[in-house]
Design a protein around this motif. Structure first.
Motif, mmCIF file in Angstrom:
data_model
loop_
_atom_site.group_PDB
_atom_site.id
_atom_site.type_symbol
_atom_site.label_atom_id
_atom_site.label_comp_id
_atom_site.label_asym_id
_atom_site.label_seq_id
_atom_site.Cartn_x
_atom_site.Cartn_y
_atom_site.Cartn_z
ATOM 1 N N ASN A 18 0.764 -1.170 0.106
ATOM 2 C CA ASN A 18 -0.165 -0.077 -0.063
ATOM 3 C C ASN A 18 0.807 1.275 -0.059
ATOM 4 O OD1 ASN A 18 0.433 -0.846 2.799
ATOM 5 N ND2 ASN A 18 -0.950 0.618 3.329
ATOM 6 N N LEU A 25 -4.247 0.638 -5.163
ATOM 7 C CA LEU A 25 -5.789 0.764 -5.252
ATOM 8 C C LEU A 25 -6.123 0.321 -6.763
ATOM 9 C CD1 LEU A 25 -6.617 3.843 -3.036
ATOM 10 C CD2 LEU A 25 -6.893 1.428 -2.546
ATOM 11 N N GLU A 29 -8.420 -2.386 -7.943
ATOM 12 C CA GLU A 29 -9.349 -1.855 -9.054
ATOM 13 C C GLU A 29 -9.388 -2.883 -10.154
ATOM 14 O OE1 GLU A 29 -8.961 2.218 -9.217
ATOM 15 O OE2 GLU A 29 -10.226 2.716 -7.462
ATOM 16 N N ASN A 53 -11.162 1.876 1.315
ATOM 17 C CA ASN A 53 -9.739 0.811 0.858
ATOM 18 C C ASN A 53 -9.875 -0.316 1.221
ATOM 19 O OD1 ASN A 53 -7.192 3.706 1.307
ATOM 20 N ND2 ASN A 53 -8.734 3.601 -0.262
#
Length: 170
Positions: A18, A25, A29, A53
């Motif tokens: 992260n 992200l 996605e 998130n």
């Protein structure tokens, strides 16, 4: 990987999946958009993440998180140059519980600024984390060209020309 090799599960070994830029992200996605139906886990840091998130990560197939919490109180986190505090570690852990994503924390004792008082504080902090697995290590391996190596040189623990090919620990 899934089509050609029947991969059902992945583990992202980047030490800080992260990232502050949010590319993690984009990966999540993309997994959701592609409807891959895979499960995945990875190494995380206890910041740069929100409840929203966590929801996306869960939808993308994240089934577990291994968290580089690293030190167990604010003093020792600062001692190893971390930019987050134990409150963020606690918040991350609580977000994992809420999202129903199991997590494990990794802590190191014996680093810069460690004292008997920080050990006591750290153990108490760890004890207050709920529904998690904790891995604790004593000592920190000194690697070349790192902040811990600079501290070790300044404190006379290693010499500036030490190649560190033979493991040395702070």
């Amino acid at each position: 990987l899934k089509t050609d090799y029947n991969v059902q599960s992945l583990f992202f070994t980047d030490s800080v999946f992260n990232d502050p830029g949010g590319r993690f992200l984009e990966v999540a996605e993309a997994i959701v958009r592609a409807d891959l139906g895979i499960k995945w886990a990875g190494y995380f840091r206890p910041d740069f993440i929100s409840a929203q998130n966590m929801s996306l990560l869960k939808r993308s197939g994240c089934y577990a998180m291994e968290v580089g919490s690293d030190a167990a109180c604010d003093t020792t986190l600062a001692g190893i140059g971390k930019t987050f505090g134990f409150d963020q570690i606690t918040a991350f852990n609580e977000a994992c519980i809420k999202a129903k994503i199991p997590c494990a924390h990794f802590f190191m004792f014996g680093g810069p600024k460690e004292t008997p008082a920080t050990i006591e504080e750290g153990l108490s902090n760890i004890e207050n984390l709920k529904k998690t697995v904790v891995f604790v290590f004593s000592g920190i391996r000194i690697l070349p060209n790192t902040g811990i190596a600079d501290i070790a040189v300044n404190q006379g623990i290693i010499q500036p020309d030490d190649t560190l090919l033979t493991p040395r620990y702070y």
